[in-house]
Design an enzyme around this catalytic site. Sequence first.
Site, short mmCIF file in Angstrom:
data_model
loop_
_atom_site.label_atom_id
_atom_site.label_comp_id
_atom_site.label_asym_id
_atom_site.label_seq_id
_atom_site.Cartn_x
_atom_site.Cartn_y
_atom_site.Cartn_z
N TYR A 155 27.62 52.08 50.24
CA TYR A 155 26.24 52.66 49.94
C TYR A 155 25.37 53.91 50.63
O TYR A 155 24.30 53.39 50.37
CB TYR A 155 25.57 50.87 50.09
N LYS A 180 41.62 48.23 49.27
CA LYS A 180 42.57 48.44 47.92
C LYS A 180 43.40 49.68 48.74
O LYS A 180 43.10 51.16 48.29
CB LYS A 180 41.71 50.22 47.36
N ASP A 239 41.63 44.27 43.15
CA ASP A 239 41.75 44.18 41.82
C ASP A 239 42.38 43.16 41.48
O ASP A 239 42.39 42.22 40.79
CB ASP A 239 42.87 44.73 40.64
N ASP A 247 30.01 43.13 47.41
CA ASP A 247 29.08 43.46 46.39
C ASP A 247 28.91 42.14 44.07
O ASP A 247 29.09 41.78 44.23
CB ASP A 247 28.52 44.36 45.06
N ASP A 278 29.26 38.46 43.09
CA ASP A 278 28.71 37.99 41.58
C ASP A 278 30.19 36.77 41.07
O ASP A 278 29.73 36.43 40.56
CB ASP A 278 28.65 39.08 40.94
C1 IPM Z 1 22.61 41.94 45.91
C2 IPM Z 1 22.08 43.32 45.07
C3 IPM Z 1 22.05 44.71 45.49
C4 IPM Z 1 23.40 44.53 46.03
C5 IPM Z 1 21.27 45.16 44.71
C6 IPM Z 1 20.21 45.19 44.37
C7 IPM Z 1 21.27 46.78 45.56
O1 IPM Z 1 23.62 43.43 43.75
O2 IPM Z 1 22.24 41.84 46.77
O3 IPM Z 1 24.36 41.94 45.81
O4 IPM Z 1 24.12 45.64 45.64
O5 IPM Z 1 23.95 44.51 47.33
MG MG Z 2 25.36 42.36 43.92
#
Ligand code: IPM
Ligand code: MG
Length: 352
Positions: free
Chosen positions: A142, A187, A219, A243, A247
């Site tokens: 990032y 990884k 993975d 990240d 999710d």
């Molecule tokens: C998160 C989001 C952010 C990230 C984006 C919006 C920059 O996906 O907070 O997980 O990738 O960190």
């Molecule tokens: Mg995210």
Amino acid sequence: MRKNIAVIEGDGIGVEIIAQAVKVIKKIEQKFGHIFNLEYVEMGGCAIDKYGVALPDFSLEKCRAADAVLLGAVGGPKWDDPTAKVRPEQGLLGLRAGLECYANIRPAKVYKPLAEASPLKDSIISEGFDIVVVRELTGGIYFGESGREGDSAYDTERYSIPEIERIARIAFKIAQGRKKIVHSVDKANVLESSRLWRETVARVAKDYPDITVVNILVDNAAMQLVRNPSQFDVMLTSNIFGDILSDEASQITGSIGMLASASTGDGSRGLYEPIHGSAPDIAGKNIANPIATILSVAMMLDISFGLKEEAAAIDAAVNSVLEDGFRTADIATNGESPIGTTEMGSLICERI
Ligand code: IPM
Ligand code: MG
């Protein structure tokens, strides 16, 4: 106690969910006799429209001067052009880096009254799911060197030993208060930065002999999370792996509208936000779920201010409302008729 809180509504449903979180803050003030000074700060798409940048310097300064920052959500279709020079996400990354919040703590758990919302089969989720993703937040791909050259583009994953050490320590400390197992995600079969990650985590682990470290390739981690999620407790990850996996973990709970997060650094100041986005499609309709933001307030009281009893009061109020069957639309699975954003906020306040 007297504290200063910077409040960022942001875009989309940000305004509505923050309004409910502020109601909860006021309720806690009144019930427990604290003073929380709120300063509203502009960041995200709304700041781009007004100032041409997602995070103006004065906004960052106000956040730096506060004891904690509460954030709704940023972004929306209006600012979604991926080729644009200015994007709402830059505000978020600038804030994380500017506040030196390198540790992103993302708990994901299945709430008992909402177990049916999980897309996983009962037989897989029956042992429960309650994990914390500890994600490195200010390094890695990032923030590495990136650019374009001729017909190619590049982004760089780079980690230093001190960056890995400090996030590993946070994960180990959190694990000490939980099941004492850390899955460190990497990884290392391919990436040099992951080999350094694995080596460094192993060295830091020597200071935490009560903790079991399991190295797992990313993975495989993604696969195991849906195959046998209850084997995990604390997952330690780089910025990008966290990240993605956070999710995935949020979907296992079936209720992303419930999940809060904290980003902290070396001091007590932290950045608290729901893990969901700005949901522009439902903005302004009083149907968004404010619980993730309200639980972010609980995390703020606990982690930045050390107010455990107050944080527990919020958690208990949320549980009680859910147990009684109150649901916003996103978590209404049993044909319950959903209640609105403001009603959910008021119910939680009443029960605090
Ligand atoms: C998160 C989001 C952010 C990230 C984006 C919006 C920059 O996906 O907070 O997980 O990738 O960190
Ligand atoms: Mg995210």
